[in-house]
Design a protein around this motif. Structure first.
Motif, PDB file in Angstrom:
ATOM      1  N   LYS A  81      -8.513   5.577  -8.802  1.00  0.00           N
ATOM      2  CA  LYS A  81      -9.229   5.439 -10.073  1.00  0.00           C
ATOM      3  C   LYS A  81      -9.926   6.747 -10.473  1.00  0.00           C
ATOM      4  CE  LYS A  81     -10.040   0.440  -9.826  1.00  0.00           C
ATOM      5  NZ  LYS A  81     -11.064  -0.628  -9.655  1.00  0.00           N
ATOM      6  N   LYS A  82     -10.373   7.494  -9.436  1.00  0.00           N
ATOM      7  CA  LYS A  82     -11.070   8.757  -9.704  1.00  0.00           C
ATOM      8  C   LYS A  82     -10.114   9.939  -9.841  1.00  0.00           C
ATOM      9  CE  LYS A  82     -15.215   7.341  -7.135  1.00  0.00           C
ATOM     10  NZ  LYS A  82     -16.035   7.598  -5.906  1.00  0.00           N
ATOM     11  N   GLY A  83      -8.824   9.690  -9.581  1.00  0.00           N
ATOM     12  CA  GLY A  83      -7.856  10.772  -9.670  1.00  0.00           C
ATOM     13  C   GLY A  83      -7.849  11.690  -8.465  1.00  0.00           C
ATOM     14  N   GLU A  84      -8.404  11.237  -7.342  1.00  0.00           N
ATOM     15  CA  GLU A  84      -8.445  12.056  -6.126  1.00  0.00           C
ATOM     16  C   GLU A  84      -7.186  11.850  -5.297  1.00  0.00           C
ATOM     17  OE1 GLU A  84     -13.334  11.540  -5.688  1.00  0.00           O
ATOM     18  OE2 GLU A  84     -11.968  10.788  -4.130  1.00  0.00           O
ATOM     19  N   LYS A  85      -6.877  12.818  -4.432  1.00  0.00           N
ATOM     20  CA  LYS A  85      -5.725  12.699  -3.546  1.00  0.00           C
ATOM     21  C   LYS A  85      -5.935  11.556  -2.562  1.00  0.00           C
ATOM     22  CE  LYS A  85      -4.142  16.346  -1.556  1.00  0.00           C
ATOM     23  NZ  LYS A  85      -4.084  17.645  -0.840  1.00  0.00           N
ATOM     24  N   THR A  86      -4.863  10.809  -2.302  1.00  0.00           N
ATOM     25  CA  THR A  86      -4.919   9.741  -1.287  1.00  0.00           C
ATOM     26  C   THR A  86      -4.156  10.146  -0.035  1.00  0.00           C
ATOM     27  OG1 THR A  86      -2.945   8.646  -2.179  1.00  0.00           O
ATOM     28  CG2 THR A  86      -5.071   7.964  -3.086  1.00  0.00           C
ATOM     29  N   TRP A  87      -3.719  11.390   0.029  1.00  0.00           N
ATOM     30  CA  TRP A  87      -3.006  11.905   1.206  1.00  0.00           C
ATOM     31  C   TRP A  87      -3.735  13.148   1.703  1.00  0.00           C
ATOM     32  CZ3 TRP A  87      -1.567  12.022  -3.812  1.00  0.00           C
ATOM     33  CH2 TRP A  87      -1.364  13.264  -4.420  1.00  0.00           C
ATOM     34  N   ASP A 126       0.832  -1.208   0.000  1.00  0.00           N
ATOM     35  CA  ASP A 126       0.000   0.000   0.000  1.00  0.00           C
ATOM     36  C   ASP A 126       0.869   1.263   0.000  1.00  0.00           C
ATOM     37  OD1 ASP A 126      -2.552   1.527   0.467  1.00  0.00           O
ATOM     38  OD2 ASP A 126      -1.543   1.951   2.379  1.00  0.00           O
ATOM     39  N   THR A 127       1.924   1.259   0.806  1.00  0.00           N
ATOM     40  CA  THR A 127       2.840   2.404   0.832  1.00  0.00           C
ATOM     41  C   THR A 127       3.440   2.636  -0.550  1.00  0.00           C
ATOM     42  OG1 THR A 127       3.381   2.030   3.161  1.00  0.00           O
ATOM     43  CG2 THR A 127       4.954   3.329   1.871  1.00  0.00           C
ATOM     44  N   TYR A 128       3.936   1.566  -1.142  1.00  0.00           N
ATOM     45  CA  TYR A 128       4.575   1.666  -2.464  1.00  0.00           C
ATOM     46  C   TYR A 128       3.583   2.205  -3.502  1.00  0.00           C
ATOM     47  CZ  TYR A 128       7.618   0.199  -6.342  1.00  0.00           C
ATOM     48  OH  TYR A 128       8.434   0.175  -7.443  1.00  0.00           O
ATOM     49  N   ALA A 129       2.363   1.695  -3.451  1.00  0.00           N
ATOM     50  CA  ALA A 129       1.345   2.140  -4.408  1.00  0.00           C
ATOM     51  C   ALA A 129       1.032   3.624  -4.238  1.00  0.00           C
ATOM     52  CB  ALA A 129       0.078   1.307  -4.242  1.00  0.00           C
ATOM     53  N   ASN A 130       0.919   4.075  -3.002  1.00  0.00           N
ATOM     54  CA  ASN A 130       0.590   5.483  -2.751  1.00  0.00           C
ATOM     55  C   ASN A 130       1.695   6.427  -3.212  1.00  0.00           C
ATOM     56  OD1 ASN A 130      -2.030   6.200  -1.202  1.00  0.00           O
ATOM     57  ND2 ASN A 130      -1.380   4.259  -0.286  1.00  0.00           N
ATOM     58  N   ILE A 131       2.951   6.044  -3.007  1.00  0.00           N
ATOM     59  CA  ILE A 131       4.056   6.899  -3.448  1.00  0.00           C
ATOM     60  C   ILE A 131       4.088   6.960  -4.973  1.00  0.00           C
ATOM     61  CG2 ILE A 131       6.538   7.277  -3.365  1.00  0.00           C
ATOM     62  CD1 ILE A 131       6.552   5.724  -0.700  1.00  0.00           C
ATOM     63  N   LEU A 132       3.895   5.800  -5.625  1.00  0.00           N
ATOM     64  CA  LEU A 132       3.810   5.801  -7.088  1.00  0.00           C
ATOM     65  C   LEU A 132       2.721   6.764  -7.565  1.00  0.00           C
ATOM     66  CD1 LEU A 132       4.085   1.972  -7.857  1.00  0.00           C
ATOM     67  CD2 LEU A 132       5.709   3.722  -8.623  1.00  0.00           C
ATOM     68  N   TYR A 133       1.589   6.732  -6.885  1.00  0.00           N
ATOM     69  CA  TYR A 133       0.449   7.570  -7.268  1.00  0.00           C
ATOM     70  C   TYR A 133       0.784   9.052  -7.121  1.00  0.00           C
ATOM     71  CZ  TYR A 133      -4.360   9.295  -7.440  1.00  0.00           C
ATOM     72  OH  TYR A 133      -5.504   9.962  -7.766  1.00  0.00           O
ATOM     73  N   LYS A 134       1.428   9.399  -6.008  1.00  0.00           N
ATOM     74  CA  LYS A 134       1.773  10.802  -5.775  1.00  0.00           C
ATOM     75  C   LYS A 134       2.826  11.291  -6.762  1.00  0.00           C
ATOM     76  CE  LYS A 134       2.382  14.002  -1.906  1.00  0.00           C
ATOM     77  NZ  LYS A 134       2.569  14.117  -0.432  1.00  0.00           N
ATOM     78  N   LEU A 135       3.637  10.361  -7.276  1.00  0.00           N
ATOM     79  CA  LEU A 135       4.636  10.700  -8.294  1.00  0.00           C
ATOM     80  C   LEU A 135       4.050  10.740  -9.702  1.00  0.00           C
ATOM     81  CD1 LEU A 135       7.685   8.663  -6.975  1.00  0.00           C
ATOM     82  CD2 LEU A 135       7.658  11.136  -7.384  1.00  0.00           C
ATOM     83  N   GLY A 136       2.733  10.468  -9.804  1.00  0.00           N
ATOM     84  CA  GLY A 136       2.064  10.568 -11.088  1.00  0.00           C
ATOM     85  C   GLY A 136       1.989   9.282 -11.879  1.00  0.00           C
ATOM     86  N   GLN A 137       2.407   8.169 -11.284  1.00  0.00           N
ATOM     87  CA  GLN A 137       2.386   6.879 -11.995  1.00  0.00           C
ATOM     88  C   GLN A 137       1.092   6.130 -11.641  1.00  0.00           C
ATOM     89  OE1 GLN A 137       6.170   4.704 -11.929  1.00  0.00           O
ATOM     90  NE2 GLN A 137       7.134   6.532 -11.037  1.00  0.00           N
TER      91      GLN A 137
END
Length: 873
Positions: free
Chosen positions: A866-872, A826-837
């Motif tokens: 999936k909705k493009g919303e912030k997860t942080w 989950d941590t890895y996924a969230n960081i990827l997401y915040k980096l735009g991946q």
């Protein structure tokens, strides 16, 4: 009838003698490694005398060769090729981690264990075939003969065989076995084994842990049997499995009755007026089976069976009860883990294996719940002969991944097929306390369909599965089952289901000089030795009240101590029983009148009754002896522990220091456990032992044990006072000057960690990133996967610059490489997401959900991604 029994007994004797005769014998320097305590049977083990008995009592043949003994071994990286040079010898079939293996080393998930030995090709005249049998190898085995891969098997508890005839050459042949075992970090069912043992979980058993043997058979031979007693119809349903259905089967039982028919079809062997099998009369019929082709005998095996019936039905008061042979029978049992101090999963001798069953019965119990482990075939044979009812657990599913669930179901299918014929097994246990539970209804019904002759306990200890709706807790199960510690207790009544108490008790009674770790013992509750008998009697009286209300069975935790778990009726070394067996039988008579009849012969059971005197009452006089100069090692050790129990910290420090300073060899498990317990400051003598001998300490106590101990002490002694409190403003330059020159790398590592945590707690984010980067870059191996994951997560939540996020992503990847868990994914996924991946992040977040389907937070995160919303925040 008498003649047939003699013939089968002689056949078993011949097999044992022949197997022992051909066992590998060679001069060696093998020696059992040290353990804190050991059983009386360990000294009987030698490289030329290793579990010589025929390993499969329900399918006995005469032409076999025992391959137990010394093999060569080597540990390599997981993906390394087969070694050309081996590093030493290992005593098969004792697990790599055990003292009796002669190696006593852990197998890491990144490693592979290799075995090698030579075998002589048996006589194969007349188109005979050579089968290579393995009782069990944990977990994934690949077998090679003369460099050719013969086959693979995954499953740590099931027997398996390969036909190796075509790979053999005349004379000597090379046999190699490769083993991969991730223990508790893979998708494999592993039971109570863990890489880092502690309370309730125990030391792992990797590699070959049951007998290996060769057997010479005809081209078409008897592969297996399926035996089902039917006492109501007075017959035995018998199916003899072969590779060719055109062959004929002829079976004769020791009652003189015969049956003849085709192989691979169900035959009915008459057993009129059957002598029934029960704990009170464990009668077994001998069975001789011949395979014929055109009237000629091709293959012969010796076997046995018991006539018994198990079911749930109503008693005269319309209460659903457990019935054995059409009579209500209370199941008074214990939770048996099957661990040994010197052999771990493997008993040192067959006599030791049998002793455990006899000891349990001798205490007045009639039932054993075999807990999350399958035993060798000979254990069930002894259970059948001795007369105990067995509740057989499946080995817990490793986690919630599809891979783990598929492996769990595969192994369950093999487990039931392998254990089907033993009359002692009366209940299958599917899930334990909600551990990795899934599809309970489907799997329980599959189990009942697969074996309608037994009771299925779909979920023992449902009360530990907090998230389940009441209606689903025992869905499709034949029983309702709760665990209550110390208890006892009773589950709710549901029509058509019998009520059982799947676990209870767990009373710790420490027994001096018979402890795995005398500095650290555990139980659910603790009483002094003198208080245990009345305590247990009062608990059984309460159990009797529940029995009158409908309880049909109860499983006490446990018959034997296991490592630091000291809630057994008998110590881990099987030397001391904590209540006299005759007293236990009298106590158990309240629930099971027959318990008085279960006394074992003195030749079959011996154990010293625990001393109920309180040694701590002698503390003052013993301390005076120390002050007058008494310095014997065992005296100092026990006085140190006594001072600690009585919270006399000043004298505990003084006496323990005297003991440690006198040790000629501190590097044993027993001594390092003691040193670890009594080393709290840099002035204690154990501090320098840990600081200056980190490799030796880690080899015994586990990776990073020494450095973690040393760093904790340095922090408490040199740093804590400067960083404690919300107003703390440490002078990091002066702290570094005071700590690093004095303690070297260990001092610098804990200094950097303290600095990192201080900046984190005070939300000084850029300083935190700088300190954490320096710590990880310089001391990567000292940083746990938990810290790596946490540092990465705090950057994700609080910092948005790309450089810091990329560092966090790297740390998160490092954490995943050490141990992949739902939270690290989950941590890895969230960081990827915040980096735009985004796409890659969604893919990883789905993996986290697969590992932990019940985690609603992961699902919410996935929807936001999936909705493009912030997860942080």
């Amino acid at each position: 009838m008498k003649r047939m029994r003699y013939v089968l007994a002689a056949l078993v004797t011949l097999c044992a003698a022949q197997g022992q005769l051909h066992a590998q014998s060679t001069a060696t320097s093998w020696k059992m490694k040290e353990v804190p305590i050991q059983t009386r049977w360990a000294k009987e083990v030698s490289p030329t005398n290793v579990l010589p008995d025929y390993p499969r009592p329900q399918m006995v043949r005469g032409n076999w060769v025992n391959l137990n003994g010394l093999w060569e071994y080597k540990i390599t990286d997981k993906d390394a090729p087969a070694p050309s040079i081996y590093e030493g010898q290992i005593l098969v079939p004792f697990p790599l981690e055990s003292a009796l293996s002669g190696v006593q080393r852990p197998l890491k998930p990144t490693q592979r264990l290799w075995y090698k030995r030579s075998i002589t090709k048996p006589d194969t005249k007349g188109d005979k075939r050579v089968l290579l049998h393995f009782g069990a190898v944990d977990w994934q085995a690949t077998v090679f003969v003369n460099g050719k891969e013969i086959g693979q098997h995954s499953g740590g508890y099931q027997n398996f065989s390969f036909d190796i005839t075509d790979a053999l050459k005349p004379g000597s042949n090379e046999l190699v076995v490769s083993v991969f075992d991730p223990t508790d970090e893979g998708s494999n069912p592993h039971g109570k084994q863990v890489l880092h043992p502690g309370n309730i979980m125990y030391t792992a058993s990797s590699g070959i842990w049951q007998t290996v043997w060769l057997e010479t058979v005809p081209t078409v031979h008897i592969n297996n049997l399926r035996i089902t007693p039917d006492i109501d119809k007075g017959n035995l349903r018998l199916e003899v499995l072969t590779s060719n259905g055109d062959y004929t089967i002829e079976a004769i039982a020791s009652n003189g009755k015969k049956v003849k028919g085709n192989a691979n079809t169900e035959l009915l062997l008459p057993v009129p007026n059957a002598h029934l099998w029960s704990p009170d009369d464990p009668y077994l019929y001998n069975l001789s089976i011949r395979l014929l082709h055109k009237g000629k005998v091709i293959d012969t095996i010796g076997s046995y069976f018991g006539m018994r019936k198990i079911e749930v039905k109503k008693d005269e008061k319309s209460i659903d009860r457990l019935f054995l042979n059409n009579k209500y029978t209370y199941h008074l049992g214990v939770l048996d883990q099957g661990f040994w101090p010197e052999g771990l999963y493997t008993a040192p001798t067959d006599e030791a294996l049998k002793f455990d069953i006899i000891a349990i019965r001798n205490m007045g119990y009639n039932t054993i719940r075999k807990h999350i482990k399958l035993e060798p075939a000979r254990w069930y044979y002894h259970a059948d002969k001795t007369g105990v009812l067995v509740w057989q657990d499946m080995v817990t599913c490793a986690n919630g991944t599809p891979e783990a669930q598929a492996q769990f179901e595969k192994e369950n299918k093999e487990n039931i097929a392998q254990l089907y014929n033993y009359p002692s097994i009366v209940i299958w246990v599917l899930f334990n306390e909600g551990w990795a539970r899934y599809d309970q209804k489907r799997l329980t019904e599959w189990m009942k369909h697969t074996d309608p002759s037994r009771i299925v306990n779909g979920h023992t200890g449902e009360n530990y599965d907090r998230g389940t709706q009441a209606a689903d807790k025992w869905v499709s199960s034949d029983l309702t089952d709760v665990h209550v510690y110390p208890g006892p207790g009773i589950p709710p009544t549901i029509a058509g289901k019998a009520l059982v108490l799947g676990e209870w008790g767990g009373v710790r009674v420490p027994t001096l000089r018979h402890q795995w770790n005398d500095t650290e013992g555990w139980g659910y509750v603790q009483v002094a030795p003198g208080a245990f008998k009345p305590k247990y009697d009062s608990m059984v009286k309460a159990l009797k009240v529940f029995e009158t209300q409908g309880l049909s069975g109860s499983i006490y935790t446990e018959p034997f101590d296991v490592e630091t778990e000291e809630n057994g009726m008998i110590t881990y070394d099987r030397e001391v029983i904590k209540v006299a067996p005759e007293d236990l039988r009298k106590i158990h008579r309240q629930l099971l009148q027959q318990a008085l009849n279960y006394a074992a012969a003195p030749s079959a059971f011996s154990a010293r009754v625990a001393d109920t005197a309180n040694p701590d009452l002698q503390y003052t006089s013993l301390l005076q002896q120390f002050e007058k100069g008494k310095k014997e090692p065992e005296f100092l050790r026990e006085l140190s522990l006594m001072a600690a129990r009585l919270k006399d910290s000043k004298n505990a420090t003084k006496v323990s220091a005297a003991y440690i300073n006198e040790l000629s060899n501190p590097f044993t498990l027993k001594n390092l456990n003691f040193i670890n317990r009594f080393t709290q400051t840099t002035k204690d003598p154990g501090f320098n032992i840990f600081l200056k001998n980190q490799g030796k300490v880690d080899a015994i106590l586990g990776d990073n044990s020494a450095i973690n101990k040393v760093k904790g002490i340095i922090f408490n002694s040199e740093i804590r006072e400067y960083v404690t409190g919300s107003e703390a403003n440490p002078d990091w330059i002066n702290i570094e000057k005071a700590v690093v020159p004095k303690y070297g790398a260990a001092g610098e590592a804990i200094f950097l960690r303290a600095k990192t945590i201080h900046h984190l707690n005070h939300k000084e984010w850029q300083n935190f990133v700088t300190a954490a980067t320096l710590l990880i870059d310089k001391y990567e191996k000292d940083v746990s996967e938990v810290d790596l994951n946490n540092y990465a997560w705090f950057i994700f939540e609080n910092i948005s610059d790309t450089n810091s996020l990329n560092k966090a992503l790297h740390w998160s990847r490092m954490s995943l490489d050490i141990k992949m868990t739902p939270s690290t994914i989950d941590t890895y996924a969230n960081i990827l997401y915040k980096l735009g991946q985004k796409d890659k992040a969604i893919e990883w977040e789905q993996k986290a959900i697969e590992l932990d389907p019940g985690a609603s937070g992961f699902k919410q995160t996935l929807e936001k991604m999936k909705k493009g919303e912030k997860t942080w925040n």
